[in-house]
Structures are given as C-alpha cells and as structure tokens.
Design an enzyme around this catalytic site. Structure first.
Site, mmCIF file in Angstrom:
data_model
loop_
_atom_site.group_PDB
_atom_site.id
_atom_site.type_symbol
_atom_site.label_atom_id
_atom_site.label_comp_id
_atom_site.label_asym_id
_atom_site.label_seq_id
_atom_site.Cartn_x
_atom_site.Cartn_y
_atom_site.Cartn_z
ATOM 1 N N LYS A 1 0.859 -1.187 0.000
ATOM 2 C CA LYS A 1 0.000 0.000 0.000
ATOM 3 C C LYS A 1 0.893 1.234 0.000
ATOM 4 O O LYS A 1 1.661 1.459 0.939
ATOM 5 C CB LYS A 1 -0.920 -0.003 1.214
ATOM 6 C CG LYS A 1 -1.862 1.203 1.265
ATOM 7 C CD LYS A 1 -2.776 1.129 2.470
ATOM 8 C CE LYS A 1 -3.702 2.319 2.548
ATOM 9 N NZ LYS A 1 -4.594 2.250 3.726
ATOM 10 N N LYS B 1 -2.087 -1.612 -3.674
ATOM 11 C CA LYS B 1 -2.966 -0.441 -3.636
ATOM 12 C C LYS B 1 -2.126 0.829 -3.727
ATOM 13 O O LYS B 1 -1.185 0.974 -2.940
ATOM 14 C CB LYS B 1 -3.776 -0.447 -2.339
ATOM 15 C CG LYS B 1 -4.729 0.730 -2.175
ATOM 16 C CD LYS B 1 -5.456 0.674 -0.840
ATOM 17 C CE LYS B 1 -6.380 1.882 -0.694
ATOM 18 N NZ LYS B 1 -7.057 1.896 0.611
#
Length: 336
Positions: free
Chosen positions: A202, A258
């Site tokens: 992320k 992400k």
C-alpha cells in the site's frame, strides 16, 4: 483485375477481424466474479452520495442489505465494508473500532445472516475512528504512529470482526508484523477459517483523497495527513515485493497492491514472486478521475473503466476491488 497485395505470411489483423474472433483469442479475461465491491456504511437513515465520488453512496444498514442483495444476484461474490464514523464517536485511540455494537460489526452480522453466500471483507485500520485520521495510535513523544501499540489494537479489532462473521479481515494499516500477530490471534481464538487479505503493498498515494472524504478521515477537507512513515514510497518496487513476501510468510491468504492503475508494474512483479492469489485495489482517485473526465465529455467513461480494469487484470491481479463493480453488475459491458 486482381488487386495487388503485399506478400505477407503473417497478417495479425486476421485475428482482430470481428468481435467473435477477438473474444476467442483474448489473452486476458475479465469477469464480474473477479470484482470486489467496496461499500461505505453510516449510522444515518437512507443513503447519501459522496460528493467527490459521483455514483457512490454511504448506506444505512437497511439500504446496504438491499444493495448487497442486488449485487449478489448480479454475480458479485464479495463486498468490502468501510465505516463513516460520526466525529462524536472518534477519539485519539480509535476506541470505537473495538465496539462490537459498532456500525461495521452490525453490518457484518446482518449480511451474513441474510445473504450467507456473500463474502464479507472488513477493513482493519484505525483511520476512520481516530480524531487525527492516522491508521494507528499516535505517539506524541516520537511524533509518529506507534507500530507495536497499534498492532495490539488491530489484533483485537480483527478477532472481534471475525467473531461477528467476517470471511476476511483486511489489515490496511501497513504496520510491521500485524499479519503474523492477527493470524496467531485468530487461530488461538478458534477462528482459523477466517482469512486474511493483506494490504501488502500500500503506497503513500495522492489517489486516496475521495476515500478519505467518504470515511471522514481527512483532518479537514482537501488537506490530508502525511502517512509516509508507514505507507510505501511510490519510488520503491523492491521494497513493495519485500512487504508482500513478509506478509506471505506471516500467514496472509491473499496479497494486495494499492493503488492499482499507477502501480501495474508492482502487480506484475509481485505476481512473479508468489503463488498466492493477488488482489489490486482500484482506488477512489482512480475512479473519480475517470468519472469526472466522463462527465466533462472528454472520454467515454464506460470504455475507460473497462480498459483500466483489463490492464489491472493483465498485469497479474486475480481479484480487483473497484468502485465500478456496482455499475458493471447493473450494466455489464465486458465486450471490447
């Protein structure tokens, strides 16, 4: 008279001549079953549209159940739930995240009771619940999020959500060691069937803005917190692979990248290094950019949405979390 033709043995255009041929030889297949639908839940009555995400809403429990019933009927297998927490229920430590009567635990119970074959994924992070908006416990002495203190809270949160019936707990905080700690706690509580979908890579991205509006975690509108001490540096790909491999070693069942679109290379690299299922999150800023350009008439938003999703799948993602899941479920347009 016969028209003069080039002396070509190979004419690649022969395999592009019709939609049927293109479908037959397509190297990447995108299906509604590949998609996970993120949904926002609030404690108000009815539903309200999120200004920075046209077409996306916060739902009451009643509206959430209606929406999920439709999504399941249309072929969506899984939803990911995120809360909008009123300011009066937030504090410095995010204590409402551990309330078994909170909006997300309630939502999990209702969905699993009413639509048992719908997979429910619950976020495990503190940013919707804290006044400061960080994903963990803020330590004023070190002027940073306290990694180990945060992991303690996340473990309790994950166990509580699993006990409520969540199929997947999804730690999105990027604290070191949290996947292993959660796996150990789940197993010790007899919750070994609960899976972990780890936000493994992320990045500290500018594309999260509309999401922070949606859950109310921005300190003030348009100004977002610096999370660079725990989210990944967008410049680093080897570090992203290291994080993913650590999560695999600690017991993650599914790894995730992400954002998705700006990090297709990361999806590809991690796909080469693991046999685990790989997810990618097409985040709020990616969605909003396509929709906004479509509303301006600058692009065809349906075709752009499909192309963006196909690229994510082509890069190596098995599963895609996307805000386009709802519109695709209602109006499938998977044909190129």
């Amino acid at each position: 008279m016969k028209e003069k033709q080039l002396d070509l043995l190979r004419r690649p255009r022969r395999l592009r001549a019709s939609s049927q041929i293109r479908s037959l030889v397509a190297e990447t297949k995108l299906d509604i079953a590949d998609l996970v639908c993120p949904l926002f839940v609030h404690e108000k009555e009815g539903k309200e549209e999120i200004g920075s995400m046209p077409g996306i809403f916060r739902y009451s429990l009643e509206n959430l159940l209606e929406e999920c019933s439709l999504l399941r009927e249309k072929g969506i297998n899984a939803v990911a739930l995120f809360p909008y927490v009123p300011r009066e229920k937030k504090d410095e430590s995010g204590s409402y995240a551990l309330d078994p009567g909170g909006i997300i635990p309630q939502a999990v119970e209702v969905l699993k009771k009413t639509i048992p074959d719908l997979l429910v994924i619950t976020d495990v992070a503190l940013d919707p619940y804290t006044l400061h908006g960080h994903d963990g416990i803020w330590n004023e002495k070190i002027k940073d999020v306290d990694n180990d203190a945060t992991v303690e809270v996340l473990v309790k949160m994950a166990v509580m959500l699993a006990q409520k019936g969540a199929d997947f707990v999804a730690p999105s905080d990027m604290m070191d060691g949290r996947v292993g700690a959660i796996r150990k706690a789940l197993d010790s509580e007899g919750l070994s069937k609960t899976s972990i979908l780890a936000y493994s890579a992320k990045f500290a991205s500018a594309f999260y803005g509309p999401f922070r509006d949606a859950v109310g975690s921005g300190r003030q509108k348009g100004i977002y917190l610096d999370k660079k001490t725990y989210q990944l540096n967008p410049a680093n790909s080897r570090e992203a692979c290291l994080e993913a491999l650590l999560d695999e070693k600690e017991g993650a069942d599914i790894l995730m990248v992400k954002p998705a679109g700006p990090y297709l290379d990361i999806i590809f690299q991690i796909r080469q290094k693991t046999l685990l299922p790989l997810a990618a999150y097409q985040v709020s800023g990616e969605y909003a950019s396509i929709v906004a350009a479509g509303l301006k008439g600058w692009i065809d938003p349906k075709k752009a949405a499909l192309e963006s999703l196909m690229a994510i799948k082509r890069a190596g993602a098995d599963i895609i979390l996307t805000y386009f899941a709802q519109s695709l479920a209602r109006d499938p347009f998977f044909n190129f």
